[in-house]
Design an enzyme around this catalytic site. Structure first.
Site, PDB file in Angstrom:
ATOM      1  N   CYS A   1       0.825  -1.210   0.000  1.00  0.00           N
ATOM      2  CA  CYS A   1       0.000   0.000   0.000  1.00  0.00           C
ATOM      3  C   CYS A   1       0.864   1.266   0.000  1.00  0.00           C
TER       4      CYS A   1
ATOM      5  N   CYS B   1      -1.744   1.814  -2.857  1.00  0.00           N
ATOM      6  CA  CYS B   1      -2.693   2.897  -2.579  1.00  0.00           C
ATOM      7  C   CYS B   1      -2.074   4.298  -2.594  1.00  0.00           C
TER       8      CYS B   1
ATOM      9  N   LYS C   1      -0.390   5.480  -5.911  1.00  0.00           N
ATOM     10  CA  LYS C   1      -1.499   5.468  -6.889  1.00  0.00           C
ATOM     11  C   LYS C   1      -2.434   6.658  -6.686  1.00  0.00           C
TER      12      LYS C   1
ATOM     13  N   TYR D   1      -9.118  -3.317 -10.930  1.00  0.00           N
ATOM     14  CA  TYR D   1      -8.673  -2.131 -10.205  1.00  0.00           C
ATOM     15  C   TYR D   1      -7.349  -1.561 -10.760  1.00  0.00           C
TER      16      TYR D   1
ATOM     17  N   GLU E   1      -7.120   1.884 -12.876  1.00  0.00           N
ATOM     18  CA  GLU E   1      -6.585   3.049 -12.146  1.00  0.00           C
ATOM     19  C   GLU E   1      -5.308   3.564 -12.810  1.00  0.00           C
TER      20      GLU E   1
ATOM     21  N   HIS F   1     -26.368  20.393   1.090  1.00  0.00           N
ATOM     22  CA  HIS F   1     -26.517  21.014  -0.223  1.00  0.00           C
ATOM     23  C   HIS F   1     -25.483  22.121  -0.410  1.00  0.00           C
TER      24      HIS F   1
ATOM     25  N   GLU G   1     -25.512  14.239  -1.501  1.00  0.00           N
ATOM     26  CA  GLU G   1     -26.951  14.401  -1.227  1.00  0.00           C
ATOM     27  C   GLU G   1     -27.798  13.662  -2.257  1.00  0.00           C
TER      28      GLU G   1
HETATM   29  P1  FAD Z   1       1.535  -6.126   2.022  1.00  0.00           P
HETATM   30  O1  FAD Z   1       1.199  -4.706   2.238  1.00  0.00           O
HETATM   31  O2  FAD Z   1       1.782  -6.552   0.631  1.00  0.00           O
HETATM   32  O3  FAD Z   1       2.827  -6.415   2.917  1.00  0.00           O
HETATM   33  C1  FAD Z   1       3.519  -7.633   2.887  1.00  0.00           C
HETATM   34  C2  FAD Z   1       4.971  -7.379   3.226  1.00  0.00           C
HETATM   35  O4  FAD Z   1       5.620  -8.627   3.511  1.00  0.00           O
HETATM   36  C3  FAD Z   1       5.752  -6.781   2.062  1.00  0.00           C
HETATM   37  O5  FAD Z   1       6.572  -5.725   2.508  1.00  0.00           O
HETATM   38  C4  FAD Z   1       6.603  -7.946   1.559  1.00  0.00           C
HETATM   39  O6  FAD Z   1       7.762  -7.523   0.897  1.00  0.00           O
HETATM   40  C5  FAD Z   1       6.895  -8.658   2.863  1.00  0.00           C
HETATM   41  N1  FAD Z   1       7.279 -10.054   2.717  1.00  0.00           N
HETATM   42  C6  FAD Z   1       6.832 -10.965   1.834  1.00  0.00           C
HETATM   43  N2  FAD Z   1       7.438 -12.161   2.046  1.00  0.00           N
HETATM   44  C7  FAD Z   1       8.274 -11.989   3.090  1.00  0.00           C
HETATM   45  C8  FAD Z   1       9.168 -12.854   3.780  1.00  0.00           C
HETATM   46  N3  FAD Z   1       9.288 -14.136   3.448  1.00  0.00           N
HETATM   47  N4  FAD Z   1       9.880 -12.346   4.806  1.00  0.00           N
HETATM   48  C9  FAD Z   1       9.775 -11.052   5.166  1.00  0.00           C
HETATM   49  N5  FAD Z   1       8.943 -10.195   4.539  1.00  0.00           N
HETATM   50  C10 FAD Z   1       8.195 -10.649   3.525  1.00  0.00           C
HETATM   51  N6  FAD Z   1      -6.002  -1.165  -1.158  1.00  0.00           N
HETATM   52  C11 FAD Z   1      -6.853  -0.224  -0.704  1.00  0.00           C
HETATM   53  O7  FAD Z   1      -7.499  -0.435   0.322  1.00  0.00           O
HETATM   54  N7  FAD Z   1      -6.990   0.979  -1.346  1.00  0.00           N
HETATM   55  C12 FAD Z   1      -6.293   1.281  -2.460  1.00  0.00           C
HETATM   56  O8  FAD Z   1      -6.447   2.366  -3.007  1.00  0.00           O
HETATM   57  C13 FAD Z   1      -5.405   0.310  -2.963  1.00  0.00           C
HETATM   58  N8  FAD Z   1      -4.672   0.580  -4.057  1.00  0.00           N
HETATM   59  C14 FAD Z   1      -3.801  -0.369  -4.529  1.00  0.00           C
HETATM   60  C15 FAD Z   1      -3.084  -0.086  -5.672  1.00  0.00           C
HETATM   61  C16 FAD Z   1      -2.221  -1.017  -6.196  1.00  0.00           C
HETATM   62  C17 FAD Z   1      -1.434  -0.690  -7.447  1.00  0.00           C
HETATM   63  C18 FAD Z   1      -2.062  -2.266  -5.542  1.00  0.00           C
HETATM   64  C19 FAD Z   1      -1.102  -3.286  -6.093  1.00  0.00           C
HETATM   65  C20 FAD Z   1      -2.763  -2.569  -4.393  1.00  0.00           C
HETATM   66  C21 FAD Z   1      -3.654  -1.612  -3.875  1.00  0.00           C
HETATM   67  N9  FAD Z   1      -4.411  -1.868  -2.736  1.00  0.00           N
HETATM   68  C22 FAD Z   1      -5.285  -0.928  -2.274  1.00  0.00           C
HETATM   69  C23 FAD Z   1      -4.296  -3.159  -2.013  1.00  0.00           C
HETATM   70  C24 FAD Z   1      -3.399  -3.011  -0.775  1.00  0.00           C
HETATM   71  O9  FAD Z   1      -2.174  -2.454  -1.137  1.00  0.00           O
HETATM   72  C25 FAD Z   1      -3.190  -4.386  -0.142  1.00  0.00           C
HETATM   73  O10 FAD Z   1      -4.446  -4.974   0.090  1.00  0.00           O
HETATM   74  C26 FAD Z   1      -2.444  -4.285   1.183  1.00  0.00           C
HETATM   75  O11 FAD Z   1      -1.191  -3.685   1.028  1.00  0.00           O
HETATM   76  C27 FAD Z   1      -2.276  -5.691   1.770  1.00  0.00           C
HETATM   77  O12 FAD Z   1      -1.565  -5.623   2.970  1.00  0.00           O
HETATM   78  P2  FAD Z   1      -0.798  -6.895   3.554  1.00  0.00           P
HETATM   79  O13 FAD Z   1      -0.335  -6.506   4.904  1.00  0.00           O
HETATM   80  O14 FAD Z   1      -1.638  -8.085   3.407  1.00  0.00           O
HETATM   81  O15 FAD Z   1       0.446  -7.109   2.586  1.00  0.00           O
HETATM   82  P1  NDP Z   2      -7.626  -8.579 -10.143  1.00  0.00           P
HETATM   83  O1  NDP Z   2      -7.329  -9.948  -9.704  1.00  0.00           O
HETATM   84  O2  NDP Z   2      -8.686  -7.810  -9.446  1.00  0.00           O
HETATM   85  O3  NDP Z   2      -7.992  -8.604 -11.708  1.00  0.00           O
HETATM   86  C1  NDP Z   2      -7.153  -9.167 -12.664  1.00  0.00           C
HETATM   87  C2  NDP Z   2      -7.525  -8.646 -14.039  1.00  0.00           C
HETATM   88  O4  NDP Z   2      -6.579  -9.130 -14.997  1.00  0.00           O
HETATM   89  C3  NDP Z   2      -8.884  -9.120 -14.514  1.00  0.00           C
HETATM   90  O5  NDP Z   2      -9.474  -8.108 -15.273  1.00  0.00           O
HETATM   91  C4  NDP Z   2      -8.531 -10.340 -15.373  1.00  0.00           C
HETATM   92  O6  NDP Z   2      -9.468 -10.591 -16.380  1.00  0.00           O
HETATM   93  C5  NDP Z   2      -7.237  -9.884 -16.000  1.00  0.00           C
HETATM   94  N1  NDP Z   2      -6.356 -10.985 -16.407  1.00  0.00           N
HETATM   95  C6  NDP Z   2      -5.931 -12.018 -15.651  1.00  0.00           C
HETATM   96  N2  NDP Z   2      -5.092 -12.795 -16.354  1.00  0.00           N
HETATM   97  C7  NDP Z   2      -4.998 -12.238 -17.580  1.00  0.00           C
HETATM   98  C8  NDP Z   2      -4.280 -12.582 -18.750  1.00  0.00           C
HETATM   99  N3  NDP Z   2      -3.485 -13.652 -18.779  1.00  0.00           N
HETATM  100  N4  NDP Z   2      -4.402 -11.798 -19.834  1.00  0.00           N
HETATM  101  C9  NDP Z   2      -5.210 -10.718 -19.806  1.00  0.00           C
HETATM  102  N5  NDP Z   2      -5.909 -10.327 -18.722  1.00  0.00           N
HETATM  103  C10 NDP Z   2      -5.809 -11.092 -17.626  1.00  0.00           C
HETATM  104  O7  NDP Z   2      -6.253  -7.854 -10.109  1.00  0.00           O
HETATM  105  P2  NDP Z   2      -5.688  -6.388  -9.913  1.00  0.00           P
HETATM  106  O8  NDP Z   2      -4.247  -6.566 -10.154  1.00  0.00           O
HETATM  107  O9  NDP Z   2      -6.396  -5.359 -10.697  1.00  0.00           O
HETATM  108  O10 NDP Z   2      -5.956  -6.060  -8.380  1.00  0.00           O
HETATM  109  C11 NDP Z   2      -5.498  -6.908  -7.333  1.00  0.00           C
HETATM  110  C12 NDP Z   2      -6.191  -6.525  -6.060  1.00  0.00           C
HETATM  111  O11 NDP Z   2      -5.583  -5.378  -5.495  1.00  0.00           O
HETATM  112  C13 NDP Z   2      -7.656  -6.158  -6.229  1.00  0.00           C
HETATM  113  O12 NDP Z   2      -8.480  -7.294  -6.138  1.00  0.00           O
HETATM  114  C14 NDP Z   2      -7.910  -5.181  -5.123  1.00  0.00           C
HETATM  115  O13 NDP Z   2      -8.449  -5.839  -4.004  1.00  0.00           O
HETATM  116  C15 NDP Z   2      -6.540  -4.604  -4.810  1.00  0.00           C
HETATM  117  N6  NDP Z   2      -6.526  -3.215  -5.271  1.00  0.00           N
HETATM  118  C16 NDP Z   2      -7.366  -2.314  -4.672  1.00  0.00           C
HETATM  119  C17 NDP Z   2      -7.441  -1.026  -5.119  1.00  0.00           C
HETATM  120  C18 NDP Z   2      -8.376  -0.063  -4.486  1.00  0.00           C
HETATM  121  O14 NDP Z   2      -8.839  -0.323  -3.395  1.00  0.00           O
HETATM  122  N7  NDP Z   2      -8.656   1.062  -5.110  1.00  0.00           N
HETATM  123  C19 NDP Z   2      -6.610  -0.565  -6.223  1.00  0.00           C
HETATM  124  C20 NDP Z   2      -5.745  -1.585  -6.781  1.00  0.00           C
HETATM  125  C21 NDP Z   2      -5.730  -2.856  -6.305  1.00  0.00           C
HETATM  126  P3  NDP Z   2     -10.635 -11.679 -16.245  1.00  0.00           P
HETATM  127  O15 NDP Z   2     -11.759 -10.992 -15.533  1.00  0.00           O
HETATM  128  O16 NDP Z   2     -10.905 -12.016 -17.645  1.00  0.00           O
HETATM  129  O17 NDP Z   2     -10.076 -12.831 -15.452  1.00  0.00           O
END
Ligand code: FAD
Ligand code: NDP
Length: 536
Positions: free
Chosen positions: A86, A91, A94, A242, A246, A511, A516
């Site tokens: 995140c 997050c 992004k 997502y 985004e 408003h 609203e």
């Molecule tokens: P993480 O935050 O992924 O933390 C896991 C940590 O463990 C990492 O630092 C990793 O390197 C470390 N780790 C892994 N393996 C090991 C190991 N063996 N030993 C030591 N350390 C290790 N969520 C939202 O709510 N709002 C958003 O707007 C949003 N935007 C997102 C945008 C993007 C592009 C992405 C990819 C995700 C987004 N998410 C968003 C999802 C959110 O980031 C994740 O749901 C959240 O970070 C999950 O938290 P976590 O603690 O499970 O894991």
């Molecule tokens: P998702 O798992 O949500 O979606 C994957 C997407 O990739 C789908 O549209 C899927 O299509 C497509 N896809 C999968 N495999 C292929 C392939 N081989 N070729 C072409 N398209 C493919 O993944 P995201 O990476 O978007 O997000 C991961 C998670 O991170 C989300 O579920 C969300 O919880 C979290 N996140 C949250 C955000 C927020 O809160 N604003 C922002 C960003 C991430 P199909 O439907 O056809 O399988």
């Protein structure tokens, strides 16, 4: 199950501080340390949203805690600091880049409000990226300080299990570190999936792990002349959920030509009427879409551009295009492979490799728990990881029995026009309750700010999905418009508390706002009346 939880809490006594140097430079516990001799009350693997929340909460409750976090660089070599997905590659960067794009829209609006803005207004990727990266680095630092302040021991090591109470890792200097604890929480999150079956995908593609840390604009390789000569140029984002939408949204918003390749439907699992409108809005604001296509090959051309070949999923016909960046946004894989989970006996799903847990976040091993993205069947969202982690620790060490409730989790997709929702989609509501028992109230509205600026509001839309029978329990709310995250957060409380349509209609609006519109939803879909809001 409840009896098991009580018995475990009984084990959660405080143990003596112990970090010992042993032969061969190994610090920490000897293998198989017995209860009472282990290093920590709680060891958290993963210093992301969920892991840090657990560690801080346990320390607050007076426990001896360690957290290990290690970031494996992306295949393109991008690396970052403490805080997890995140903070570093999710997050936070992004939302800031989304904001950069929204500002571009406001600059377009500004002349309508009397501002004299010399056109064109160029955007400087380097400046934006540097500012965003500096903020992220400040958060990395903040997390380290908070751990220190709370006396949580932090190890920058990649942990893997040695046995069910012990993990090991190699520190920077090559020293092996062994750490043992009574309770272990796995919160290792996930990483972007690469389509490794596609030639060139790994070599030439990037993911969300890289895009926020690019020093140069992802449009840097395309000169205006090349764009003119080759036709389709720009960025290709593969995926339709997502991350794809985004990223494509902010790239388009800062002026970079971007194409999204969708193989099936956009935003699977979301309300599909809303999802279609998200895409319509993006398309009308410059994002291009290739629908029903899947990539099959990526090659680097002599001039440095990437030639992508794809197939039409219906006809099988091949096509190619040239891009300067290919971003894979096709989902994420859990970070479980290097954990040696079999040494501890922790079960994972054979399909997804995610960790299997029960409603207490307990794994197949009584004192090992898992939370966040690494867990099977959980929403991959920061606030759910944090809340699940805090509640787990309160159950372990605070005498609580509160379980995490994963129902009615609100979320927002930060596309150029944001889409916020909580509860059931219209499709899910109909599938669960039957068409006859569901009433959908809806409205097309125009945000006041759009009027003077002459913005098109065709996709500003809100719908509330309710049970038809009075008092018409609200099953879901879907809001497409500016600041959808802010709007949805507030209403999520009402829906969590079991609000009915009647109660929402008794809520006085503020408003003039977009929020609203939710408390003014009078037109049902069933009535067939025009849902366009006119006047106040
Ligand atoms: P993480 O935050 O992924 O933390 C896991 C940590 O463990 C990492 O630092 C990793 O390197 C470390 N780790 C892994 N393996 C090991 C190991 N063996 N030993 C030591 N350390 C290790 N969520 C939202 O709510 N709002 C958003 O707007 C949003 N935007 C997102 C945008 C993007 C592009 C992405 C990819 C995700 C987004 N998410 C968003 C999802 C959110 O980031 C994740 O749901 C959240 O970070 C999950 O938290 P976590 O603690 O499970 O894991
Ligand atoms: P998702 O798992 O949500 O979606 C994957 C997407 O990739 C789908 O549209 C899927 O299509 C497509 N896809 C999968 N495999 C292929 C392939 N081989 N070729 C072409 N398209 C493919 O993944 P995201 O990476 O978007 O997000 C991961 C998670 O991170 C989300 O579920 C969300 O919880 C979290 N996140 C949250 C955000 C927020 O809160 N604003 C922002 C960003 C991430 P199909 O439907 O056809 O399988």
């Amino acid at each position: 199950m409840a009896a098991m939880a009580v018995a475990l809490r009984g084990l959660g006594g405080r143990f003596r501080w112990r970090t010992q140097a042993v032969a061969g430079g190994v610090r920490g516990a000897a293998r198989g340390a017995a209860a009472g001799q282990r290093d920590y009350d709680l060891l958290v693997i993963g210093g992301g949203s969920g892991g840090l929340a657990c560690a801080k909460e346990a320390a607050q409750l007076g426990r001896k805690v360690a957290v290990v976090d290690y970031v494996e660089p992306s295949p393109q070599g991008t690396r970052w600091g403490l805080g997890g997905t995140c903070v570093n590659v999710g997050c936070i960067p992004k939302k800031l880049m989304h904001q950069a794009a929204l500002l571009g829209g406001l600059i377009q609006d500004a002349p309508h409000y009397g501002w004299e803005v010399a056109q064109p207004v160029p955007h400087d990727w380097r400046k934006m990226a540097e500012a965003v990266q500096n903020h992220v680095k400040s958060l990395n630092w903040g997390h380290r300080v908070q751990l220190q302040d709370r006396k949580v021991k932090y190890f920058n090591i990649k942990a893997s299990f040695v046995d069910e109470h012990t993990v090991c890792g190699i520190a920077k200097g090559g020293k092996e570190i062994l750490l043992s604890a009574d309770h272990i929480i796995i919160a290792t999150g996930g990483r972007p999936r690469y389509p490794t079956h596609i030639e060139g995908a790994l070599e030439y593609g990037i993911t969300s792990d890289d895009i926020f840390w690019l020093k140069e604009s992802p449009g840097k390789t395309a000169s205006p002349r090349q764009v003119e000569e080759c036709g389709r140029q720009g960025r290709l984002v593969v995926g339709a959920s997502y991350v794809a939408l985004e990223c494509a949204g902010f790239l388009t918003g800062i002026g970079l030509d971007t194409t999204v390749m969708i193989r099936s439907i956009p935003l699977r699992g979301f309300d599909q009427q809303m999802s279609s409108m998200v895409i319509e809005h993006m398309a009308s604001h410059g994002t291009q879409f290739l629908r029903g296509c899947a990539p099959s090959r990526v090659r680097r051309l002599p001039d440095g551009h990437l030639q992508v070949t794809w197939e039409d999923c219906t006809t099988g016909k091949e096509d190619t295009g040239t891009f300067d960046t290919v971003l894979w946004a096709i989902g994420r894989v859990p970070d479980t492979r290097s954990l040696n989970l079999e040494k501890a006996g922790v079960d994972t799903s054979p399909d997804t490799q995610k960790i299997l847990v029960d409603s207490r976040e307990g794994t197949s091993v009584p004192h090992i728990y898992a939370i966040g993205d690494v867990v099977e069947g959980r929403p991959e969202l920061t606030p759910t990881a944090i809340m699940a982690g805090r509640l787990l620790v309160q159950r372990l060490f605070g005498g609580s029995s509160d379980l995490m409730d994963y129902d009615n989790v609100p979320t927002t997709v930060f596309t150029p026009l944001e889409y916020g929702c909580v509860g059931l989609s219209e499709e899910e509501a109909v599938a669960r309750h039957g068409q006859e028992h569901v009433e959908v109230y809806h409205a097309h509205y125009k945000p006041l700010e759009f009027t003077v600026a002459g913005r098109d509001a065709s996709q500003c839309y809100v719908k509330m999905v309710c049970l038809r029978e009075p008092p018409q329990l609200v099953l879901g709310l879907h809001f497409l418009g500016p600041n959808a995250g802010e709007v949805t957060q507030g209403f999520a409380l009402g829906i969590k508390c079991g609000a009915s349509y009647a109660q929402v209609m008794r809520t006085v609006g503020i408003h003039p706002t977009c929020s609203e519109e939710v408390v003014k939803l009078r037109i049902s879909k069933r009535s067939g009346l025009d849902p366009t809001v006119t006047g106040c």
